[in-house]
Design an enzyme around this catalytic site. Structure first.
Site, short mmCIF file in Angstrom:
data_model
loop_
_atom_site.label_atom_id
_atom_site.label_comp_id
_atom_site.label_asym_id
_atom_site.label_seq_id
_atom_site.Cartn_x
_atom_site.Cartn_y
_atom_site.Cartn_z
N GLU A 1 -5.15 -14.42 9.44
CA GLU A 1 -5.91 -15.56 8.93
C GLU A 1 -5.09 -16.85 9.06
O GLU A 1 -5.63 -17.95 8.95
CB GLU A 1 -6.29 -15.35 7.46
CG GLU A 1 -7.61 -14.62 7.27
CD GLU A 1 -7.65 -13.24 7.90
OE1 GLU A 1 -6.76 -12.43 7.60
OE2 GLU A 1 -8.54 -12.96 8.71
N ASP B 1 -14.19 -11.84 11.64
CA ASP B 1 -13.12 -11.20 10.86
C ASP B 1 -13.39 -9.71 10.69
O ASP B 1 -13.15 -9.13 9.65
CB ASP B 1 -12.98 -11.88 9.48
CG ASP B 1 -11.79 -11.35 8.69
OD1 ASP B 1 -10.81 -10.90 9.31
OD2 ASP B 1 -11.85 -11.38 7.45
N ARG C 1 0.80 -1.23 0.00
CA ARG C 1 0.00 0.00 0.00
C ARG C 1 0.83 1.28 0.00
O ARG C 1 0.27 2.36 0.04
CB ARG C 1 -1.02 -0.03 1.15
CG ARG C 1 -2.20 -0.94 0.81
CD ARG C 1 -3.29 -0.93 1.85
NE ARG C 1 -2.87 -1.57 3.07
CZ ARG C 1 -2.84 -2.89 3.27
NH1 ARG C 1 -3.23 -3.72 2.31
NH2 ARG C 1 -2.43 -3.38 4.40
N CYS D 1 -7.25 -18.05 -3.35
CA CYS D 1 -6.52 -17.41 -4.45
C CYS D 1 -7.17 -17.72 -5.80
O CYS D 1 -7.34 -16.84 -6.64
CB CYS D 1 -5.07 -17.87 -4.48
SG CYS D 1 -4.10 -17.25 -3.10
N HIS D 2 -7.50 -19.01 -6.03
CA HIS D 2 -7.97 -19.41 -7.37
C HIS D 2 -9.47 -19.21 -7.56
O HIS D 2 -9.98 -19.46 -8.64
CB HIS D 2 -7.57 -20.86 -7.65
CG HIS D 2 -6.10 -21.02 -7.90
ND1 HIS D 2 -5.51 -20.67 -9.09
CD2 HIS D 2 -5.10 -21.44 -7.10
CE1 HIS D 2 -4.20 -20.89 -9.01
NE2 HIS D 2 -3.93 -21.36 -7.81
N GLY E 1 -1.28 -11.31 8.93
CA GLY E 1 -1.18 -12.76 9.12
C GLY E 1 -2.28 -13.33 10.00
O GLY E 1 -2.22 -14.49 10.39
N MET F 1 3.04 -20.21 -6.11
CA MET F 1 2.33 -21.49 -5.95
C MET F 1 3.33 -22.49 -5.36
O MET F 1 4.04 -23.19 -6.08
CB MET F 1 1.81 -21.95 -7.32
CG MET F 1 1.16 -23.32 -7.31
SD MET F 1 -0.30 -23.42 -6.23
CE MET F 1 -0.36 -25.20 -5.96
N THR G 1 2.05 -5.58 4.18
CA THR G 1 1.43 -4.98 2.99
C THR G 1 1.13 -3.50 3.22
O THR G 1 0.88 -2.76 2.29
CB THR G 1 0.10 -5.69 2.64
OG1 THR G 1 -0.78 -5.62 3.78
CG2 THR G 1 0.33 -7.13 2.26
CA CA Z 1 -8.70 -10.30 8.60
#
Ligand code: CA
Length: 689
Positions: free
Chosen positions: A189, A314, A127, A618-619, A187, A658, A171
């Site tokens: 999650e 969350d 960011r 991700c996918h 982190g 990956m 980030t």
């Molecule tokens: Ca979160």
């Protein structure tokens, strides 16, 4: 448990102040800079520049643009000082441009190992940085804090701020307070213990650190600034907490409040999300989902306010914190305002953390409102999904996520990139820790999307986004611009009576700040999440924004069927009369790879469970990719058992992020996932989705 108890005024007592007198319009300066994340120390993202204004905004055009080398998400706030524009991209790369011509002056690649992408919940984004005394400071995805010479891009110092063996990432943008660089990490999650650190800006030496959750049960104190409040934190946790770190990452918002010599930061969710697993279903779990203020010199605790005590959803409380003075009830109050994920707009007294007022700025189903006597939410009966699944608005995607809001002292309005993304919460208690992925304590797979085209369309129609202009004094919406989808961009407000915002569909828009009338739009053809900024060089005003879709929601949620691979991200810079050429090459999606099924129904079900819990973040849910990372239904590897195994188990594509999953999945698991994705690919071939 919030420090806001006595003296908090019920909302009904908040008296509407007269409209603030607009400040006098300054003459356009020859240079106007933007040197820190929120544009100024109050982080208002309001610029006093008026050369571009509501009368002439229709004459905006592209002055220059730059194509980067990655199609991953772009979230950075560009910075500008004395004619040089600095920005960061995914994979934590830094670029410096001539802010008028777009010529690259230098670039710096910290060479983040590709496999670090696996530790990032929400794409490999960055960011931005901060400029201070000739240096550009920024964090890297693998947890380093780096100081570059702003003139040359040469590294001055670099320090590792996290235990790199754990799933920490950076980030967020650093901030400066009293000659120190402040940085947090993410982190929550995966299972980390969150903290914020202050490093000396010249030497890179650690000055203080504050942990947001207590050490694991029985572990010694940290020797950190937070030691003094460990007992206060511990009293709000139960059971064998801390096995997964507890969470509470400071992954985004940090503000230096000079008037009170305090650093205010937002704290994220707990690990796992479900409190039954995290803390024997007891306690507020300080300082999860809180705004915390600490002494800027020592890092010592001053006060906190928690919007979602003992949370299970969350509901990170890490969103933009904006400092201001507001006339409330006839009194000048030094306040902060925040519109966190949980759907409430809070006005909080910066002197003591007490709640002054709150109201929901977006639809919410998890409370019946806030008890103003205690500052706590009145939760609806099954909001904690104890008696079965609960559909919540907002969800972990937030009624407002990291996309920064702005506040105009001229209009007295805050501008929130708001959204409505519901989620079904279903506990998977008793929970088993999973090293190879998210540790939430809920079943992500409960949210898989339907196969039937009509049902899919109906679900997607529920996903909404809007720009809300919000009056923090009356706690009411002044106007809104409705969009046809969520995950739109951060906001810029200017003294030219303008508000700028990009959208997930790829437009950059200018609206009047007082009424929300659309004045101008540019089709960037690339989804935009990042907030625009404005600056002036040699008397000419510019508006700059990073274009590039992805991030927490964007990486995993397909906006539409048949999205091809995403184009590379761009930096777009606009000015009055700008007429630079612009072209984006779009790649058509590859056809579905149709593989005859050789998998049993039981294997397919197991593959589906593994896919949705491990691969979908991700996918894409139900293997519908947003195009940010490869759409596995269209990947030729799907036809090859051996090739698939080489990637999933063998790690053949680890440089792209990956990694090998052999620590967590067996070759038979990988083959079951292939069966599930192959079924999804056949659905794509037949039903087109
Ligand atoms: Ca979160």
């Amino acid at each position: 448990m919030n420090s806001a108890a006595p003296g908090a005024k019920p909302m009904a007592e908040v008296v509407v102040a007269p409209t603030p007198t607009p400040s006098p319009v300054p003459a356009p300066p020859s240079f106007a800079n933007w040197t820190t994340y929120g544009g100024n120390s109050e982080e208002t993202r309001f610029s006093p520049l008026t050369a571009i204004n509501a009368q002439n905004a229709a004459g905006l055009g592209l002055a220059w643009s730059h194509e980067f080398d990655t199609a991953r998400g772009m979230e950075a706030t560009p910075l500008v000082q004395d004619g040089v524009l600095y920005t960061t991209t995914s994979w934590s790369k830094v670029y410096a441009f001539d802010a008028t011509s777009g010529n690259v002056l230098w670039s710096y690649d910290p060479k983040v190992p590709g496999e670090t992408g696996f530790k990032a919940c929400c794409d490999v984004v960055n960011r931005g940085g901060v400029l201070f005394e000739g240096k550009f400071y920024f964090g890297t995805l693998d947890g380093r804090l780096i100081a570059l010479d702003a003139k040359t891009g040469s590294p001055v110092w670099s320090t590792v701020t996290v235990d790199q063996s754990k799933p920490y990432t950076i980030t967020g943008a650093p901030r400066i307070a009293k000659g120190r660089v402040l940085i947090g990490n993410g982190g929550g999650e995966y299972g980390v213990r969150g903290y914020i650190s202050a490093y000396d800006a010249n030497s890179g030496k650690l000055a203080w650190r504050f942990y947001t959750v207590p050490p694991a049960k029985g572990a010694p104190a940290d020797g950190a600034a937070s030691d003094a409040v460990i007992p206060k934190m511990q009293a709000t946790w139960a059971g064998d907490y801390g096995k997964l770190g507890g969470g509470g990452p400071v992954w985004d918002t940090i503000v230096y409040d000079q008037e009170f010599n305090q650093v205010i930061f937002g704290v994220g969710n707990g690990t796992p999300w479900d409190r039954r697993t995290r803390s024997a279903d007891k306690g507020d779990n300080l300082f999860l989902d809180s705004i915390v203020a600490v002494d800027a010199d020592t890092g010592a605790y001053k006060w906190h306010y928690g919007g979602s005590p003992g949370e299970v959803w969350d509901f990170d409380q890490t969103q933009s914190v904006i400092l201001s003075d507001l006339n409330i009830g006839g009194q000048n109050r030094k306040i902060l305002m925040q519109a966190p994920k949980n759907g409430f707009f809070y006005v909080i007294d910066r002197a003591n953390g007490r709640l002054i007022s709150a109201n929901n700025y977006a639809t919410q189903t998890w409370t019946t409102g806030i008890d103003m006597a205690t500052g706590r939410p009145n939760e609806t009966p099954n909001a904690r999904y104890a008696k079965g699944p609960f559909v919540s608005l907002p969800s972990g995607q937030g009624a407002h996520n990291w996309q920064p809001m702005a506040f105009s002292p001229q209009t007295g309005l805050a501008y929130i990139p708001a959204q409505e993304v519901p989620m079904l919460y279903k506990s998977d208690h008793p929970f088993i820790k999973r090293d190879g992925g998210w540790n939430l304590g809920i079943e992500l797979g409960a949210n898989t999307l339907p196969n039937k085209t009509a049902q899919l369309k109906a679900v997607r129609a529920m996903l909404k986004g809007h720009l809300a202009a919000w009056n923090p004094i009356t706690q009411k919406e002044a106007w809104r611009v409705q969009y046809d989808g969520p995950w739109n961009g951060g906001v810029l407000a200017t003294a030219g009576n303008l508000v700028f915002q990009g959208t997930s569909r790829g437009t950059v828009n200018a609206y009047t700040a007082d009424k929300g009338q659309k004045l101008w739009s540019f089709d960037a053809e690339i989804g935009i999440m990042a907030p625009p900024v404005t600056y002036a060089v040699n008397g000419r005003q510019y508006v700059a924004v990073m274009a590039g879709y992805g991030g927490g929601y964007g990486i995993g949620a397909a906006l539409a069927d048949n999205a091809g691979p995403r184009p590379n991200g761009r930096l777009l810079v606009f000015a009055l009369g700008g007429d630079a050429a612009y072209h984006v090459d779009h790649v058509a999606p590859a056809p579905a790879v149709v593989v005859k099924s050789t998998w049993s129904a039981k294997t397919l079900a197991r593959g589906g469970h593994i896919y949705e819990e491990t691969c979908s973040v991700c996918h894409g849910g139900t293997a519908r990719s947003s195009g940010v990372v490869p759409d596995l239904r269209r990947d030729p590897l799907l036809a090859s058992k051996a090739g698939w195994n080489q990637v999933v188990i063998g790690g053949a594509l680890s440089d792209n992020g990956m990694v090998s999953f052999k620590k967590w999945l067996t070759p038979a698991d990988a083959e079951a996932v292939r069966g599930y994705v192959a079924a999804r690919a056949r659905n794509l071939a037949v039903n087109g989705n």
